[in-house]
Design an enzyme around this catalytic site. Structure first.
Site, mmCIF file in Angstrom:
data_model
loop_
_atom_site.group_PDB
_atom_site.id
_atom_site.type_symbol
_atom_site.label_atom_id
_atom_site.label_comp_id
_atom_site.label_asym_id
_atom_site.label_seq_id
_atom_site.Cartn_x
_atom_site.Cartn_y
_atom_site.Cartn_z
ATOM 1 N N CYS A 135 0.845 -1.200 0.000
ATOM 2 C CA CYS A 135 0.000 0.000 0.000
ATOM 3 C C CYS A 135 0.876 1.245 0.000
ATOM 4 O O CYS A 135 1.418 1.636 1.044
ATOM 5 C CB CYS A 135 -0.917 -0.010 1.228
ATOM 6 N N CYS A 138 -0.429 4.177 2.072
ATOM 7 C CA CYS A 138 -0.151 4.049 3.515
ATOM 8 C C CYS A 138 1.318 4.340 3.835
ATOM 9 O O CYS A 138 1.619 4.989 4.827
ATOM 10 C CB CYS A 138 -0.439 2.617 4.000
ATOM 11 N N ASP A 139 2.228 3.844 3.006
ATOM 12 C CA ASP A 139 3.630 3.787 3.423
ATOM 13 C C ASP A 139 4.566 4.766 2.707
ATOM 14 O O ASP A 139 5.725 4.904 3.113
ATOM 15 C CB ASP A 139 4.167 2.351 3.227
#
Ligand code: NAP
Length: 309
Positions: A135, A138-139
């Site tokens: 993701c 997200c990261d």
């Protein structure tokens, strides 16, 4: 006929736990069924920085734990029992339990989530959440000033490669063919981005690293069979996702590529059956939108139940 519950929620990730919190707090006769530990994919997420209310971020494990504790504070009943099938054809929905027997309900919220496809190469599992990510939304902020690789050539990989360049200095896109699957409009953007370099006709064969995390990726050109290595600190495997729908009768409700179609009230094509989270057909899969959809699903189920009486 005795009906076991007004509402059954299947799945104990952020969507299921949120629906459970709202339902238990509204004093519905509800049970949440989960096959393993509650938390879903969040449990495999090292650090969550983009869920509102936690200004310093928190670990995926902590977030799952807090969501579970909050639902339990309102006495949500959570049963650890895998579902192996269901019948949604009648007003009363029937769930078949792996341990044997059935449970019936008037309304159902499906929140079984999805799982990212894995590339299945050495190093992938070892460095998961230590440089291997599924993701980028997200990261990506963890890779400020670094060099990363994206595997895949679909819309997700190409959109996320662009997003990664806001943080990373260099993004390699490694694709197994010489043509992207992503839509032309997304392609034009990434081709114009000078932080992105494409490596065509190439598959990853191993992810390497040490105790600091990922340090590189090994590659093979599928046309020439030539092996090569790249020094990268992050590998984003973005090669599609699979809905966790094995227990859902896909011939009984409308789906798109196995993901459940819902309307804006999170109602599926079957009256009384709602769905939320990564299992539904949508473009963006984040904890925050799963939680929002689950809130709507629960309030819609409550409204549906009120009109049955
Ligand atoms: P996808 O469209 O299925 O693309 C997967 C990509 O990964 C493809 O390029 C595929 O290569 C590659 N791939 C698959 N298995 C592989 C393997 N084992 N090794 C190496 N490469 C592999 O998946 P997605 O990009 O996650 O998109 C999923 C759905 O969401 C699509 O319908 C997409 O259009 C939609 N979506 C839309 C948007 C948007 O509209 N903005 C954004 C994101 C996603 P090949 O091309 O060679 O098969």
């Amino acid at each position: 006929m005795t009906i076991d519950h007004e509402l059954i929620i299947v799945g104990g990730g952020p969507a299921g736990l949120t629906a459970g919190l709202y339902a238990a707090r509204a004093k519905l006769d509800v049970v949440l069924l989960e096959k393993g530990a509650t938390g879903g994919q969040v449990l495999n997420t090292d650090w969550v920085d983009n869920y509102p209310g936690f200004p310093d971020g928190l670990s995926g494990f902590d977030l799952a734990d807090k969501m579970t504790a909050q639902a339990k504070r309102f006495e949500l009943e959570i049963k650890q029992t895998p579902i192996i099938g269901m019948d949604l054809k009648h007003d009363i929905k029937t769930l078949h339990l792996e341990e044997g027997g059935t449970l019936t309900c008037k309304t159902l919220i499906l929140a079984t989530g999805a799982r990212p496809n894995h590339i299945d190469i050495p190093g992938e599992a070892e460095f998961a959440a230590r440089g291997v990510s599924y993701c980028a939304t997200c990261d990506a902020p963890f890779y400020r000033g670094r060099t990363v690789a994206v595997i895949g050539g679909g819309n997700t990989a190409i959109q996320e490669a662009g997003h990664l360049t806001k943080f990373a200095d260099k993004v390699y896109v490694i694709h197994r063919r010489d043509e992207l699957r992503a839509t032309k409009i997304l392609q034009e953007k990434v081709f114009a981005n000078n932080k992105i370099e494409f490596i065509w006709d190439t598959i990853p064969t191993a992810i390497t690293g040490d105790n600091t995390g990922v340090t590189g990726i090994e590659l093979k050109n599928v046309k020439t069979d030539t092996a090569s290595k790249l020094a990268v600190e992050g590998v984003f495997v973005l090669i599609g996702i699979q809905p966790n729908n094995e227990m859902i009768p896909l011939d009984q409700l409308e789906t798109e590529n196995g993901f459940i179609i819902t309307d804006k009230e999170m109602l599926t094509s079957v009256p009384g059956v709602f769905a939320a989270g990564d299992l539904i057909s949508k473009n963006f899969r984040q904890i925050a939108n799963a939680v929002g959809e689950a809130t709507t699903a629960c309030l819609s189920a409550e409204h549906y139940l009120a009109h049955l009486k």
